[in-house]
Write a protein that holds these residues in place. Sequence first.
Motif, PDB file in Angstrom:
ATOM      1  N   UNK A   6      31.476  42.015   8.226  1.00  0.00           N
ATOM      2  CA  UNK A   6      30.748  42.131   6.982  1.00  0.00           C
ATOM      3  C   UNK A   6      29.977  40.860   6.709  1.00  0.00           C
ATOM      4  N   UNK A   7      28.993  40.951   5.822  1.00  0.00           N
ATOM      5  CA  UNK A   7      28.152  39.803   5.512  1.00  0.00           C
ATOM      6  C   UNK A   7      28.233  39.458   4.028  1.00  0.00           C
ATOM      7  N   UNK A   8      28.161  38.208   3.675  1.00  0.00           N
ATOM      8  CA  UNK A   8      28.258  37.102   4.618  1.00  0.00           C
ATOM      9  C   UNK A   8      29.698  36.888   5.071  1.00  0.00           C
ATOM     10  N   UNK A   9      29.868  36.443   6.309  1.00  0.00           N
ATOM     11  CA  UNK A   9      31.164  35.976   6.795  1.00  0.00           C
ATOM     12  C   UNK A   9      31.036  34.493   7.103  1.00  0.00           C
ATOM     13  N   UNK A  10      32.010  33.728   6.663  1.00  0.00           N
ATOM     14  CA  UNK A  10      32.053  32.290   6.934  1.00  0.00           C
ATOM     15  C   UNK A  10      33.171  32.048   7.944  1.00  0.00           C
ATOM     16  N   UNK A  11      32.818  31.508   9.096  1.00  0.00           N
ATOM     17  CA  UNK A  11      33.777  31.271  10.174  1.00  0.00           C
ATOM     18  C   UNK A  11      33.929  29.778  10.396  1.00  0.00           C
ATOM     19  N   UNK A  12      35.169  29.315  10.361  1.00  0.00           N
ATOM     20  CA  UNK A  12      35.467  27.908  10.653  1.00  0.00           C
ATOM     21  C   UNK A  12      36.071  27.809  12.031  1.00  0.00           C
ATOM     22  N   UNK A  13      35.631  26.794  12.791  1.00  0.00           N
ATOM     23  CA  UNK A  13      36.140  26.595  14.149  1.00  0.00           C
ATOM     24  C   UNK A  13      36.206  25.104  14.454  1.00  0.00           C
ATOM     25  N   UNK A  14      37.006  24.761  15.483  1.00  0.00           N
ATOM     26  CA  UNK A  14      37.078  23.363  15.885  1.00  0.00           C
ATOM     27  C   UNK A  14      35.900  23.031  16.808  1.00  0.00           C
ATOM     28  N   UNK A  15      35.741  21.750  17.213  1.00  0.00           N
ATOM     29  CA  UNK A  15      34.593  21.379  18.041  1.00  0.00           C
ATOM     30  C   UNK A  15      34.548  22.067  19.398  1.00  0.00           C
ATOM     31  N   UNK A  16      35.648  22.697  19.825  1.00  0.00           N
ATOM     32  CA  UNK A  16      35.648  23.472  21.062  1.00  0.00           C
ATOM     33  C   UNK A  16      35.304  24.940  20.818  1.00  0.00           C
ATOM     34  N   UNK A  30      35.366  36.346   4.032  1.00  0.00           N
ATOM     35  CA  UNK A  30      34.244  37.263   3.950  1.00  0.00           C
ATOM     36  C   UNK A  30      33.792  37.438   2.526  1.00  0.00           C
ATOM     37  N   UNK A  31      32.502  37.363   2.291  1.00  0.00           N
ATOM     38  CA  UNK A  31      31.940  37.632   0.991  1.00  0.00           C
ATOM     39  C   UNK A  31      31.608  36.381   0.215  1.00  0.00           C
ATOM     40  N   UNK A  32      30.595  36.498  -0.647  1.00  0.00           N
ATOM     41  CA  UNK A  32      30.209  35.386  -1.508  1.00  0.00           C
ATOM     42  C   UNK A  32      30.372  35.799  -2.962  1.00  0.00           C
ATOM     43  N   UNK A  33      31.359  35.195  -3.619  1.00  0.00           N
ATOM     44  CA  UNK A  33      31.651  35.504  -5.016  1.00  0.00           C
ATOM     45  C   UNK A  33      31.227  34.410  -5.964  1.00  0.00           C
ATOM     46  N   UNK A  88      43.621  37.502   9.896  1.00  0.00           N
ATOM     47  CA  UNK A  88      43.394  38.568  10.874  1.00  0.00           C
ATOM     48  C   UNK A  88      42.520  39.672  10.280  1.00  0.00           C
ATOM     49  N   UNK A  89      42.764  40.016   9.022  1.00  0.00           N
ATOM     50  CA  UNK A  89      41.970  41.049   8.367  1.00  0.00           C
ATOM     51  C   UNK A  89      40.513  40.634   8.262  1.00  0.00           C
ATOM     52  N   UNK A  90      40.256  39.375   7.927  1.00  0.00           N
ATOM     53  CA  UNK A  90      38.888  38.875   7.795  1.00  0.00           C
ATOM     54  C   UNK A  90      38.221  38.643   9.139  1.00  0.00           C
ATOM     55  N   UNK A  91      38.989  38.703  10.217  1.00  0.00           N
ATOM     56  CA  UNK A  91      38.455  38.460  11.558  1.00  0.00           C
ATOM     57  C   UNK A  91      38.347  39.738  12.379  1.00  0.00           C
ATOM     58  N   UNK A  92      38.366  40.876  11.708  1.00  0.00           N
ATOM     59  CA  UNK A  92      38.180  42.146  12.402  1.00  0.00           C
ATOM     60  C   UNK A  92      39.393  42.628  13.164  1.00  0.00           C
ATOM     61  N   UNK A  93      40.604  42.204  12.749  1.00  0.00           N
ATOM     62  CA  UNK A  93      41.835  42.624  13.416  1.00  0.00           C
ATOM     63  C   UNK A  93      42.803  43.226  12.384  1.00  0.00           C
ATOM     64  N   UNK A  94      42.401  44.340  11.775  1.00  0.00           N
ATOM     65  CA  UNK A  94      43.214  44.884  10.680  1.00  0.00           C
ATOM     66  C   UNK A  94      44.583  45.381  11.101  1.00  0.00           C
ATOM     67  N   UNK A  95      44.719  45.912  12.326  1.00  0.00           N
ATOM     68  CA  UNK A  95      46.032  46.383  12.775  1.00  0.00           C
ATOM     69  C   UNK A  95      47.006  45.214  12.868  1.00  0.00           C
TER      70      UNK A  95
END
Length: 464
Positions: free
Chosen positions: A168-178, A186-189, A231-238
């Motif tokens: 979904x948009x917008x999605x904000x993803x945080x990751x390390x330098x690798x 997910x979402x802008x409130x 997991x839910x926000x990353x497309x892994x609902x199961x």
Amino acid sequence: MRRCLHQALPVGFKRPAGLALPPSVARGRVQARPSSRILSRSVRAGPASPIHIPQVCLTTCPIQKGSNMTRSIRAALTCALILLVAAPAFAGEHGLSYADALKQAKERDAVVVIDFFADWCGPCKAFDRDLADTQSGIRDALDAVVFISIDAEKGEGIELAQKYGVTGFPTYSMMNPDGEPIENWVGYGGPDHFRESLETALADPVTFEEKVARYTAEPTAERAKNLGRIASASGKPADAMVYLAKAEELDPELDVTSEMLDAAFGRARKDPEYSMADYVELAQQRVLEGNADAETTLMTTYYVSSATASEEDHATLKPFLVLSREAVSSTDEELSQGLVDAVEMMAIMYVDEDMDAAVKMKRSTMPEGWMEDPGQLNNFAWWCFENDVNLEEAQQLALKGVELADPGESRAQILDTAAELCNALGNCDEAIEMIRLAIEQSPDSEYYGEQLARFEAIQEESSE
């Protein structure tokens, strides 16, 4: 002109509503929690379980039809690449890639935050406006990270959005330098919601895999709930549902109802082994037979309206609408007015059975100046189409929106609305003409080609 037999959208068909719409996703509060939901994000419907999600308000957009990404729901986006470097750079900076961001993150010993957007998404545009506003506090909050905005439907954004589980948009993803994922939300409130979500993620900036390992070594209910949320926000609902069930097992007093229902709805959209009927059954247990708070009751009602859209008598939805009215009247919770209004309009239509009153309320909830805003004209016209009311005026307003819209996908979206309205009014030739114009505006979209084939089949059937 040949008249065609009216044919409604196929059962389960999903088509996001226009340029802005409303699922874990921001829940639309003035100060939403990080676990908040659908009203501040957009989502997409996919082949496994295409489904309609109604439009609620401008804090949410569904991942649109015709997207280059593999569609995932109707739960679920508007500047070029933006990078926050050591001296913060925002809107107006172009050309820095994902690889550049990772490189700068290593140099600064910082994390990367990607804003995944699409250029038709209203909540994404709201984020851009607030990002440019120095009074919002978003720039200051982003000082500690390397920040980039990437169009998830173009170039490298398509593959990256798939890599980081964007649904979904917008999605904000945080990751390390690798590039290893740490957190998604997910979402802008609004600025407060964004800063709170960012602070939550920065408070524990280890990778998702490290969080899993920590939980495995020492399981706690809060750790399980947090993993379920991510997991839910990353497309892994199961996976999310498994973690949330474990959280309840570890601490029966811990409330995960809203998170569980979010994950279940997401799973029903994409998992052929988990149906919308399974979701509705869970919603009945958790909300109708349980003790959910007002916000969760409203959001669940919103989702159930999507899951049961093919029911002509709305028998499954009605108890949720009645309970939602009771919840709104008896709560002191701060609720999203857009969500309250959307559920109330459904109650007027399906409980009170007063369609004229529903149209009147819908008109009253439109923002100032909406008659000159192509996106809002599309919003109103599509709502009328969805609910099979006020179709002739809706068609005229959609055509006005076409005239006002910028060329490209924005205009194609409204042409598609006009085509559906033409078909609903029995004007099959005009529907085909409109969708051909949409194809001219967005020639790379597979969706509009599918729409053309559908309308042509209706025309052929009606001429036999």
